[in-house]
Scaffold this motif. Sequence first.
Motif, PDB file in Angstrom:
ATOM      1  N   SER A 276      33.355 -37.440 -36.914  1.00  0.00           N
ATOM      2  CA  SER A 276      33.569 -37.542 -35.214  1.00  0.00           C
ATOM      3  C   SER A 276      32.530 -38.090 -34.126  1.00  0.00           C
ATOM      4  O   SER A 276      33.008 -38.442 -33.196  1.00  0.00           O
ATOM      5  CB  SER A 276      34.353 -36.412 -34.804  1.00  0.00           C
ATOM      6  OG  SER A 276      33.209 -35.258 -35.151  1.00  0.00           O
ATOM      7  N   SER A 277      31.556 -38.316 -34.691  1.00  0.00           N
ATOM      8  CA  SER A 277      30.439 -38.660 -33.818  1.00  0.00           C
ATOM      9  C   SER A 277      29.558 -39.665 -34.428  1.00  0.00           C
ATOM     10  O   SER A 277      28.928 -40.419 -33.420  1.00  0.00           O
ATOM     11  CB  SER A 277      29.549 -37.247 -33.530  1.00  0.00           C
ATOM     12  OG  SER A 277      28.724 -37.254 -34.854  1.00  0.00           O
ATOM     13  N   TYR A 279      26.697 -39.287 -36.034  1.00  0.00           N
ATOM     14  CA  TYR A 279      25.215 -38.682 -36.336  1.00  0.00           C
ATOM     15  C   TYR A 279      25.238 -38.414 -37.441  1.00  0.00           C
ATOM     16  O   TYR A 279      25.988 -37.773 -38.149  1.00  0.00           O
ATOM     17  CB  TYR A 279      24.997 -37.641 -35.170  1.00  0.00           C
ATOM     18  CG  TYR A 279      24.766 -38.005 -33.893  1.00  0.00           C
ATOM     19  CD1 TYR A 279      23.378 -38.058 -33.389  1.00  0.00           C
ATOM     20  CD2 TYR A 279      25.808 -38.104 -32.935  1.00  0.00           C
ATOM     21  CE1 TYR A 279      23.120 -38.617 -31.923  1.00  0.00           C
ATOM     22  CE2 TYR A 279      25.459 -38.610 -31.345  1.00  0.00           C
ATOM     23  CZ  TYR A 279      24.145 -38.604 -31.148  1.00  0.00           C
ATOM     24  OH  TYR A 279      23.834 -39.242 -29.935  1.00  0.00           O
ATOM     25  N   ASP A 314      37.156 -32.767 -37.743  1.00  0.00           N
ATOM     26  CA  ASP A 314      36.893 -34.059 -37.524  1.00  0.00           C
ATOM     27  C   ASP A 314      37.922 -35.031 -37.795  1.00  0.00           C
ATOM     28  O   ASP A 314      38.249 -36.069 -37.133  1.00  0.00           O
ATOM     29  CB  ASP A 314      35.730 -34.528 -38.585  1.00  0.00           C
ATOM     30  CG  ASP A 314      34.409 -34.066 -38.233  1.00  0.00           C
ATOM     31  OD1 ASP A 314      34.014 -33.645 -37.133  1.00  0.00           O
ATOM     32  OD2 ASP A 314      33.508 -34.017 -38.974  1.00  0.00           O
ATOM     33  N   PHE A 332      35.374 -37.523 -24.356  1.00  0.00           N
ATOM     34  CA  PHE A 332      34.171 -37.193 -24.152  1.00  0.00           C
ATOM     35  C   PHE A 332      34.140 -36.988 -22.591  1.00  0.00           C
ATOM     36  O   PHE A 332      33.356 -35.853 -22.279  1.00  0.00           O
ATOM     37  CB  PHE A 332      33.238 -38.128 -24.495  1.00  0.00           C
ATOM     38  CG  PHE A 332      32.887 -38.123 -26.099  1.00  0.00           C
ATOM     39  CD1 PHE A 332      32.229 -37.254 -26.512  1.00  0.00           C
ATOM     40  CD2 PHE A 332      33.575 -39.072 -26.807  1.00  0.00           C
ATOM     41  CE1 PHE A 332      32.038 -37.046 -27.944  1.00  0.00           C
ATOM     42  CE2 PHE A 332      33.504 -38.941 -28.310  1.00  0.00           C
ATOM     43  CZ  PHE A 332      32.740 -38.243 -28.816  1.00  0.00           C
ATOM     44  N   LEU A 348      29.515 -30.017 -32.578  1.00  0.00           N
ATOM     45  CA  LEU A 348      29.065 -31.014 -33.433  1.00  0.00           C
ATOM     46  C   LEU A 348      28.021 -30.765 -34.528  1.00  0.00           C
ATOM     47  O   LEU A 348      28.277 -31.109 -35.617  1.00  0.00           O
ATOM     48  CB  LEU A 348      28.648 -32.146 -32.593  1.00  0.00           C
ATOM     49  CG  LEU A 348      29.676 -32.575 -31.626  1.00  0.00           C
ATOM     50  CD1 LEU A 348      28.916 -33.869 -30.836  1.00  0.00           C
ATOM     51  CD2 LEU A 348      30.791 -33.366 -32.300  1.00  0.00           C
TER      52      LEU A 348
END
Length: 378
Positions: A276-277, A279, A314, A332, A348
Motif C-alpha cells: 500500500s505504500s 516502502y 493492504d 492521504f 504502515l
Amino acid sequence: MHKHYDYIIAGAGLAGLSLAFKIKSSPILAGKSILLVDRDTKQKNDRTWCFWSNENELFESIVHKKWSKITYASPSIEKEFDIKPYAYKMIRGIDFYKHTIAYLKEKDGVDFLFDNIKSLNSDHKKAILETDNHKITSNHAFKSYYENIDFSKDIFVWQHFKGIIVQTPTDTFDPNNAHFMDFRVEQDGETRFFYVLPINKREALIEIAVFSSSIPDPSFYDPFIKKYINDTLGISTYEVIEEELGAIPMTTHNFQKKTQDRIIRIGTNGGSVKASSGYAFKRIQEDTDLLVSLIEQNKIKKYNPRNNRFLFYDKIMLDAILSGSTTGETVFTKLFKNLKPQTIFKFLDEKGSFFNDLKIFTAPPTWPFLKSFFRVLR
Ligand SMILES: Cc1cc2nc3c(=O)[nH]c(=O)nc-3n(C[C@H](O)[C@H](O)[C@H](O)COP(=O)(O)OP(=O)(O)OC[C@H]3O[C@@H](n4cnc5c(N)ncnc54)[C@H](O)[C@@H]3O)c2cc1C
C-alpha cells in the motif's frame, strides 16, 4: 571461485547485500561460504532510499541526511509535523553498496561474480545457478531479482519515479524539513505526488512518484517536475546534478507461495515492498533479520515474513484506490488532516494495535473502504 557454496545470493542489490552482511555478522554463520552474483558492479548511485525510523539503524553510519520535521501538502492542506521520536532518513545507494561490499570483501568465504544470471533452479539437494559464463551450485540460494511474475490475478499497480538532485545559486531549502508527500500536481485519474528532500540549503532531491498500470517513457516526468519546481516551489534557477529513475510493483501477490525447494525469494522478489505504500528499505532489513535468525536455527523453510492482518489491510487500501471509489490524494489528505504521522507510521510499519488500525480506517471516507472490504472478502 568455487563450484559449490553454502549460499548463492542471486542479485546483489539492497536485499542481497543486506542478507550477506548479516550472515557474515552472525557468529553462528560466519564460517559459511557465500557467492554473490549480479550483472551490475554497483558503482553508480542508482537510487536513494528514504524511510522513517524510531531507532538506530544497522546502517546508521551511512545515513546521508535525516529530518525530524516533515510537511504534507495537497491542494487543500499544507501541514508541518514534528515526527519525534521518528526521523525521516536518507541513505544513498552508492554509500550502501560501497559500505557493504567493503565489509564483505574483508571476510573469508565471500566471492563476487559479476555476470548475467540465465537461470536459477533447484532439486531436493541443491540450487543450480547458470550465468552467461558459469554454472555453480549451492546448498541454498536466495533470489532477489524478479522475472516472469504473473500479477494478473492480484491487486497490482506500478509505483514509478523520477528524481533529480537540484542545486540552487542561493539559499532556497529548509534543511530541517522534508516534504514527505506533496499532491499539488495534476492527478489525471492516477495517484501522483512529489517528495522534496533537502540535503542542505541549496541542494535537494526532488522526486515525482506515480501509481499507474504501465511504466511510461522517462520523458513523461519532465514537464511535471519542471512545473512543480517553477510554480509550486517558486524556484526559477537551478542546476540538475543527478537523476534517478525506477519502478516497483505494489501488489498483494503471494511471493512466498511457489518457491522451489532450495530457493528462497527475498527483497522485492520476496514481497518485501509494502503493497500500500511502496516502502521497502526497512522491511527488507526486518525480513533479512528474520531470515538470518531462521537460518541460524536451521529452520529456513519456515521463512514467511508477511502478517495476514496487514496484508488484508493492504488489499483493502490498494483496492479502494485502484477501483476508483476513492483516490490516493483523498486517502492521504484525510489521514494527515486527522491523524498524527506517528499513528500513520505505526500502521504502515505493521506495529500498531487494533485500536491504531481502526483510527486509520475511520479517518478517510469509510464507504470506499467498506466496499473494498467486502470485495476483498469475496
Ligand atoms: C529509484 C528507486 C527509488 C526507491 N526509493 C525507495 C525509498 O526511498 N524507500 C524505500 O523504502 N524503498 C525505495 N525503493 C524500493 C526498494 O527499496 C528498492 O527497489 C530496493 O533496491 C529493492 O531491493 P532488492 O534487493 O529487492 O532489489 P535491487 O536492489 O534492485 O536488487 C536486485 C539486483 O538484482 C540484479 N539483477 C537483476 N536481474 C539480474 C540478472 N538477470 N542477472 C544478474 N543480476 C540481476 C540487479 O542488478 C540488482 O542489483 C526505491 C526503488 C527505486 C527503483
